[in-house]
Design a protein around this motif. Structure first.
Motif, PDB file in Angstrom:
ATOM      1  N   THR A 187     -10.800  48.722  -3.517  1.00 33.18           N
ATOM      2  CA  THR A 187     -11.105  50.086  -3.636  1.00 33.18           C
ATOM      3  C   THR A 187     -10.578  50.993  -2.732  1.00 33.18           C
ATOM      4  OG1 THR A 187     -13.217  49.426  -4.828  1.00 33.18           O
ATOM      5  CG2 THR A 187     -12.698  51.954  -4.139  1.00 33.18           C
ATOM      6  N   ASP A 188      -9.395  51.816  -3.125  1.00 24.02           N
ATOM      7  CA  ASP A 188      -8.774  52.771  -2.423  1.00 24.02           C
ATOM      8  C   ASP A 188      -9.577  54.144  -2.306  1.00 24.02           C
ATOM      9  OD1 ASP A 188      -6.121  51.644  -1.694  1.00 24.02           O
ATOM     10  OD2 ASP A 188      -6.066  51.124  -3.701  1.00 24.02           O
ATOM     11  N   MET A 237     -12.514  58.359 -14.608  1.00 20.91           N
ATOM     12  CA  MET A 237     -11.539  58.501 -15.161  1.00 20.91           C
ATOM     13  C   MET A 237     -10.805  56.985 -15.371  1.00 20.91           C
ATOM     14  SD  MET A 237      -9.966  62.330 -13.832  1.00 20.91           S
ATOM     15  CE  MET A 237      -9.051  62.733 -15.496  1.00 20.91           C
ATOM     16  N   HIS A 238      -9.627  57.195 -16.194  1.00 18.48           N
ATOM     17  CA  HIS A 238      -8.909  55.567 -16.283  1.00 18.48           C
ATOM     18  C   HIS A 238      -7.648  56.236 -16.718  1.00 18.48           C
ATOM     19  CE1 HIS A 238     -10.326  56.268 -20.535  1.00 18.48           C
ATOM     20  NE2 HIS A 238      -9.225  55.542 -20.722  1.00 18.48           N
ATOM     21  N   LEU A 239      -6.803  55.110 -16.244  1.00 17.79           N
ATOM     22  CA  LEU A 239      -5.373  55.019 -16.507  1.00 17.79           C
ATOM     23  C   LEU A 239      -4.657  53.821 -16.607  1.00 17.79           C
ATOM     24  CD1 LEU A 239      -2.540  56.991 -16.540  1.00 17.79           C
ATOM     25  CD2 LEU A 239      -2.583  56.389 -13.851  1.00 17.79           C
ATOM     26  N   LYS A 240      -3.854  53.556 -17.730  1.00 16.49           N
ATOM     27  CA  LYS A 240      -3.180  52.415 -17.605  1.00 16.49           C
ATOM     28  C   LYS A 240      -1.717  52.537 -16.949  1.00 16.49           C
ATOM     29  CE  LYS A 240      -2.228  48.105 -20.283  1.00 16.49           C
ATOM     30  NZ  LYS A 240      -2.948  46.965 -19.945  1.00 16.49           N
ATOM     31  N   ARG A 291      -1.500  47.564 -15.283  1.00 11.69           N
ATOM     32  CA  ARG A 291      -3.189  47.319 -15.020  1.00 11.69           C
ATOM     33  C   ARG A 291      -3.932  48.583 -15.413  1.00 11.69           C
ATOM     34  NH1 ARG A 291      -3.751  44.146 -10.167  1.00 11.69           N
ATOM     35  NH2 ARG A 291      -4.513  42.561 -11.880  1.00 11.69           N
ATOM     36  N   ASP A 292      -5.031  48.217 -15.895  1.00 14.00           N
ATOM     37  CA  ASP A 292      -6.070  49.317 -16.089  1.00 14.00           C
ATOM     38  C   ASP A 292      -6.740  49.773 -14.637  1.00 14.00           C
ATOM     39  OD1 ASP A 292      -5.847  49.398 -18.743  1.00 14.00           O
ATOM     40  OD2 ASP A 292      -7.216  47.889 -19.141  1.00 14.00           O
ATOM     41  N   ASN A 293      -6.729  51.025 -14.466  1.00 14.43           N
ATOM     42  CA  ASN A 293      -7.393  51.820 -13.271  1.00 14.43           C
ATOM     43  C   ASN A 293      -8.288  52.514 -13.497  1.00 14.43           C
ATOM     44  OD1 ASN A 293      -5.182  50.535 -11.318  1.00 14.43           O
ATOM     45  ND2 ASN A 293      -3.980  51.488 -12.960  1.00 14.43           N
ATOM     46  N   THR A 294      -9.398  52.664 -12.735  1.00 12.94           N
ATOM     47  CA  THR A 294     -10.658  53.512 -12.805  1.00 12.94           C
ATOM     48  C   THR A 294     -10.527  54.368 -11.678  1.00 12.94           C
ATOM     49  OG1 THR A 294     -11.759  51.907 -13.979  1.00 12.94           O
ATOM     50  CG2 THR A 294     -13.014  53.389 -12.959  1.00 12.94           C
ATOM     51  N   LEU A 295     -11.031  55.716 -11.914  1.00 11.36           N
ATOM     52  CA  LEU A 295     -10.787  56.752 -10.687  1.00 11.36           C
ATOM     53  C   LEU A 295     -12.248  57.532 -10.753  1.00 11.36           C
ATOM     54  CD1 LEU A 295      -8.111  58.872  -9.428  1.00 11.36           C
ATOM     55  CD2 LEU A 295     -10.184  59.843 -10.070  1.00 11.36           C
ATOM     56  N   LEU A 296     -12.935  57.665  -9.661  1.00 12.83           N
ATOM     57  CA  LEU A 296     -14.218  58.355  -9.666  1.00 12.83           C
ATOM     58  C   LEU A 296     -13.641  59.684  -8.743  1.00 12.83           C
ATOM     59  CD1 LEU A 296     -15.300  55.478 -10.521  1.00 12.83           C
ATOM     60  CD2 LEU A 296     -17.111  56.328  -9.362  1.00 12.83           C
ATOM     61  N   LEU A 356     -11.745  60.438  -3.830  1.00  6.64           N
ATOM     62  CA  LEU A 356     -11.139  60.060  -5.268  1.00  6.64           C
ATOM     63  C   LEU A 356     -11.195  58.124  -4.718  1.00  6.64           C
ATOM     64  CD1 LEU A 356      -7.941  61.752  -6.124  1.00  6.64           C
ATOM     65  CD2 LEU A 356     -10.160  62.158  -6.800  1.00  6.64           C
ATOM     66  N   ALA A 357     -11.950  57.514  -5.592  1.00  5.90           N
ATOM     67  CA  ALA A 357     -12.117  56.206  -5.510  1.00  5.90           C
ATOM     68  C   ALA A 357     -11.316  55.628  -6.488  1.00  5.90           C
ATOM     69  CB  ALA A 357     -13.538  55.970  -5.645  1.00  5.90           C
ATOM     70  N   LEU A 358     -10.409  54.775  -6.199  1.00  7.18           N
ATOM     71  CA  LEU A 358      -9.412  54.049  -7.244  1.00  7.18           C
ATOM     72  C   LEU A 358      -9.793  52.649  -7.181  1.00  7.18           C
ATOM     73  CD1 LEU A 358      -7.637  56.484  -5.727  1.00  7.18           C
ATOM     74  CD2 LEU A 358      -6.316  55.811  -7.927  1.00  7.18           C
ATOM     75  N   THR A 359      -9.865  52.002  -8.364  1.00  7.57           N
ATOM     76  CA  THR A 359     -10.290  50.448  -8.490  1.00  7.57           C
ATOM     77  C   THR A 359      -9.367  49.915  -9.639  1.00  7.57           C
ATOM     78  OG1 THR A 359     -12.655  51.072  -7.541  1.00  7.57           O
ATOM     79  CG2 THR A 359     -12.239  48.745  -8.560  1.00  7.57           C
ATOM     80  N   PRO A 360      -9.016  48.932  -9.321  1.00  9.41           N
ATOM     81  CA  PRO A 360      -8.603  48.150 -10.631  1.00  9.41           C
ATOM     82  C   PRO A 360      -9.593  47.692 -11.400  1.00  9.41           C
ATOM     83  CG  PRO A 360      -8.420  46.658  -8.779  1.00  9.41           C
ATOM     84  CD  PRO A 360      -8.803  47.953  -8.359  1.00  9.41           C
ATOM     85  N   SER A 361      -9.401  47.870 -12.729  1.00  5.49           N
ATOM     86  CA  SER A 361     -10.720  47.675 -13.625  1.00  5.49           C
ATOM     87  C   SER A 361     -10.496  46.393 -14.763  1.00  5.49           C
ATOM     88  CB  SER A 361     -11.073  48.956 -14.599  1.00  5.49           C
ATOM     89  OG  SER A 361     -10.030  49.409 -15.202  1.00  5.49           O
ATOM     90  N   ASP A 362      -9.312  45.685 -14.617  1.00  2.00           N
ATOM     91  CA  ASP A 362      -9.350  44.473 -15.457  1.00  2.00           C
ATOM     92  C   ASP A 362      -9.477  43.007 -14.900  1.00  2.00           C
ATOM     93  OD1 ASP A 362      -6.671  45.588 -14.693  1.00  2.00           O
ATOM     94  OD2 ASP A 362      -5.894  43.698 -15.145  1.00  2.00           O
TER      95      ASP A 362
END
Length: 167
Positions: A74-75, A114-117, A121-126, A161-167
């Motif tokens: 998690t970045d 939030m999410h972004l592909k 890769r699918d990415n999740t952000l809080l 901002l916490a960015l995590t790969p979600s797949d």
């Protein structure tokens, strides 16, 4: 003429059967998604850089969660978006991220998902408050504490901002 002697079929057959069984087992297990070597799953650096562009970056760190044979990184970015209050900062960051293609999954008072592909890769952000640093175990990291203390603006309305790969 080469001669290897007499082959005892009763001894060779069980060895061949074991080799075949072992080979089939490996083939089946590898088809089930078993990973033979440790893997680190992380958000692409380009995605992290793009997200950090929504504000002035105070500090960036990474934390990892081990699950099975994989480490999911998690970045964590601490940003100042120039807003007068935390709620305004959340709204500013949310709007800027939407303009960059992020899609809102859920929006609450103190957190936005939030999410972004992107980058395959699918990415999740809080979007969260500084209090969330405790949950990630990075609140006392020397670089985090030093960066916040050294920030000249001292706005007090930082967001995480916490960015995590979600797949």
């Amino acid at each position: 003429m080469l001669s290897f002697g007499v082959v005892n079929k009763r001894r060779v057959a069980p060895v061949i059967n074991r080799l075949l069984a072992f080979s089939l087992t490996l083939l089946m297990v590898s088809g089930c998604g078993t990973r033979w070597f440790p893997e680190t799953v992380k958000v692409a650096p380009a995605v992290v850089d793009e997200a950090s562009g929504v504000g002035r970056k105070i500090v960036q760190t990474t934390t990892g969660l081990v699950y099975g044979n994989s480490t999911y990184n998690t970045d964590i970015l601490i940003l100042d978006v120039g807003a007068p209050s935390f709620q305004d900062a959340v709204n500013v960051a949310h709007d800027r991220l939407r303009l960059r293609g992020w899609v809102t999954s859920k929006k609450g008072e103190s957190v936005v998902y939030m999410h972004l592909k992107k980058e395959g890769r699918d990415n999740t952000l809080l979007i969260e408050s500084l209090k969330s640093l405790e949950e990630y175990g990075v609140a006392q990291e020397a670089q985090v504490v030093k960066a916040i203390k050294a920030d000249q603006a001292k706005s007090g309305t930082y967001i995480v901002l916490a960015l995590t790969p979600s797949d």
